[in-house]
Design a protein around this motif. Sequence first.
Motif, short mmCIF file in Angstrom:
data_model
loop_
_atom_site.label_atom_id
_atom_site.label_comp_id
_atom_site.label_asym_id
_atom_site.label_seq_id
_atom_site.Cartn_x
_atom_site.Cartn_y
_atom_site.Cartn_z
N PHE A 83 164.47 58.64 -28.15
CA PHE A 83 163.78 57.50 -27.54
C PHE A 83 162.29 57.59 -27.82
O PHE A 83 161.76 58.65 -28.14
N HIS A 84 161.62 56.43 -27.69
CA HIS A 84 160.17 56.37 -27.86
C HIS A 84 159.51 56.90 -26.59
O HIS A 84 159.54 56.24 -25.55
N ALA A 85 158.93 58.10 -26.69
CA ALA A 85 158.24 58.67 -25.53
C ALA A 85 156.84 58.06 -25.40
O ALA A 85 156.37 57.78 -24.30
N THR A 86 156.19 57.90 -26.54
CA THR A 86 154.88 57.24 -26.61
C THR A 86 154.92 56.28 -27.80
O THR A 86 155.93 56.20 -28.50
N GLU A 87 153.84 55.59 -28.05
CA GLU A 87 153.80 54.66 -29.18
C GLU A 87 154.01 55.35 -30.52
O GLU A 87 154.56 54.78 -31.45
N ASP A 88 153.56 56.61 -30.62
CA ASP A 88 153.65 57.30 -31.91
C ASP A 88 154.51 58.56 -31.89
O ASP A 88 154.46 59.36 -32.81
N ARG A 89 155.30 58.73 -30.82
CA ARG A 89 156.11 59.96 -30.74
C ARG A 89 157.48 59.67 -30.12
O ARG A 89 157.58 59.03 -29.09
N ASP A 90 158.52 60.18 -30.79
CA ASP A 90 159.87 60.07 -30.28
C ASP A 90 160.33 61.43 -29.75
O ASP A 90 159.96 62.47 -30.30
N TYR A 91 161.13 61.40 -28.69
CA TYR A 91 161.72 62.62 -28.11
C TYR A 91 163.22 62.57 -28.29
O TYR A 91 163.82 61.49 -28.36
N ILE A 92 163.82 63.75 -28.28
CA ILE A 92 165.27 63.86 -28.26
C ILE A 92 165.65 64.64 -27.01
O ILE A 92 165.14 65.73 -26.77
N LYS A 93 166.51 64.03 -26.19
CA LYS A 93 166.91 64.64 -24.91
C LYS A 93 168.35 64.26 -24.61
O LYS A 93 168.95 63.41 -25.26
N ARG A 94 168.88 64.86 -23.55
CA ARG A 94 170.24 64.56 -23.10
C ARG A 94 170.18 63.63 -21.89
O ARG A 94 169.38 63.84 -20.98
N ASN A 159 161.71 74.82 -20.80
CA ASN A 159 160.71 74.48 -21.81
C ASN A 159 160.98 73.08 -22.37
O ASN A 159 161.23 72.90 -23.55
N SER A 160 160.95 72.10 -21.48
CA SER A 160 161.24 70.73 -21.91
C SER A 160 160.41 69.74 -21.10
O SER A 160 160.43 69.76 -19.87
N LYS A 161 159.70 68.90 -21.82
CA LYS A 161 158.97 67.80 -21.17
C LYS A 161 159.93 66.61 -21.14
O LYS A 161 160.19 66.00 -22.18
N ASP A 162 160.44 66.32 -19.97
CA ASP A 162 161.49 65.30 -19.86
C ASP A 162 161.26 64.45 -18.62
O ASP A 162 160.13 64.39 -18.10
N SER A 163 162.30 63.83 -18.10
CA SER A 163 162.14 62.91 -16.96
C SER A 163 161.59 63.58 -15.72
O SER A 163 161.06 62.91 -14.84
N ARG A 164 161.68 64.89 -15.64
CA ARG A 164 161.07 65.58 -14.50
C ARG A 164 159.55 65.45 -14.55
O ARG A 164 158.89 65.51 -13.52
N ALA A 165 159.00 65.29 -15.75
CA ALA A 165 157.55 65.17 -15.92
C ALA A 165 157.12 63.74 -16.27
O ALA A 165 156.10 63.26 -15.78
N ILE A 166 157.90 63.07 -17.12
CA ILE A 166 157.48 61.74 -17.60
C ILE A 166 158.18 60.59 -16.89
O ILE A 166 157.89 59.43 -17.15
N GLY A 167 159.09 60.92 -15.98
CA GLY A 167 159.81 59.89 -15.26
C GLY A 167 160.99 59.35 -16.05
O GLY A 167 161.28 59.80 -17.16
N THR A 168 161.68 58.39 -15.46
CA THR A 168 162.82 57.79 -16.13
C THR A 168 162.34 56.95 -17.30
O THR A 168 161.18 56.54 -17.35
N ILE A 169 163.25 56.71 -18.24
CA ILE A 169 162.88 55.90 -19.41
C ILE A 169 163.71 54.63 -19.43
O ILE A 169 164.89 54.64 -19.07
N SER A 170 163.11 53.55 -19.86
CA SER A 170 163.83 52.28 -19.88
C SER A 170 164.75 52.21 -21.11
O SER A 170 164.46 52.81 -22.15
N LEU A 171 165.83 51.50 -20.96
CA LEU A 171 166.82 51.38 -22.04
C LEU A 171 166.20 50.80 -23.31
O LEU A 171 166.64 51.13 -24.42
N ASP A 172 165.19 49.94 -23.16
CA ASP A 172 164.62 49.34 -24.37
C ASP A 172 163.78 50.31 -25.19
O ASP A 172 163.35 49.99 -26.30
N ARG A 173 163.56 51.53 -24.68
CA ARG A 173 162.84 52.55 -25.46
C ARG A 173 163.78 53.46 -26.24
O ARG A 173 163.35 54.31 -27.00
N VAL A 174 165.10 53.29 -26.03
CA VAL A 174 166.08 54.14 -26.71
C VAL A 174 166.20 53.72 -28.18
O VAL A 174 166.41 52.54 -28.47
N VAL A 175 166.06 54.69 -29.08
CA VAL A 175 166.20 54.43 -30.52
C VAL A 175 167.66 54.48 -30.92
O VAL A 175 168.16 53.63 -31.64
#
Length: 196
Positions: A83-94, A159-175
């Motif tokens: 998913f798009h974590a920021t405008e220029d960075r994608d993350y991979i998570k479960r 060792n993961s920056k995920d929804s615990r830190a960045i919050g939930t992600i909207s479905l429209d950000r999923v790649v």
Amino acid sequence: MENHEPVQEEEERNPKKKNELWEWLKALAIAIILAFVIRSFLFAPFVVDGTSMMPNLHDRERLIVTKLIYFFEQPTREEIIVFHATEDRDYIKRVIGVGGDKVEVRDDQLYINDKPVEEPYLAQYKEKAHAEGVPLTADFGPINVPKGELFVMGDNRRNSKDSRAIGTISLDRVVGRADVVFWPLDEFRFPNKTVK
């Protein structure tokens, strides 16, 4: 009397060359358009950057991400997504929780909607963490996942920056869904098949 046959033969060859060139240009244009469509709407390559998905995905592994799947269905729990974590960075998570879920961890146990959930994909790291006398996943929550959002975490929970830190992600950000690890070749596998 002059002989004009060579000129006539040259004229006959030129249209063939022009036709052949035109066919090659059309084939090249079609290939470029197909590549664009495939990359934009169907599949995309992705490189794992970091250790947040260890032990299941490793740094620098290369994946094929299926984009088309989420035009027809929504991500489900335990799927590995990009998913798009920021405008220029994608993350991979479960995916841990979907819209409407209540997510919580107590005493290193995941609860979804107050029911304990097994996480077999974490067994290796959990054993190691417990041997060191620490939990793999620190307590958090409960967190209510809004409709149209996902709660995601990396498998390397410490060792993961995920929804615990960045919050939930909207479905429209999923790649898309991480479906195939294709590099290195000796690690070829289908990372989402292990959770089904």
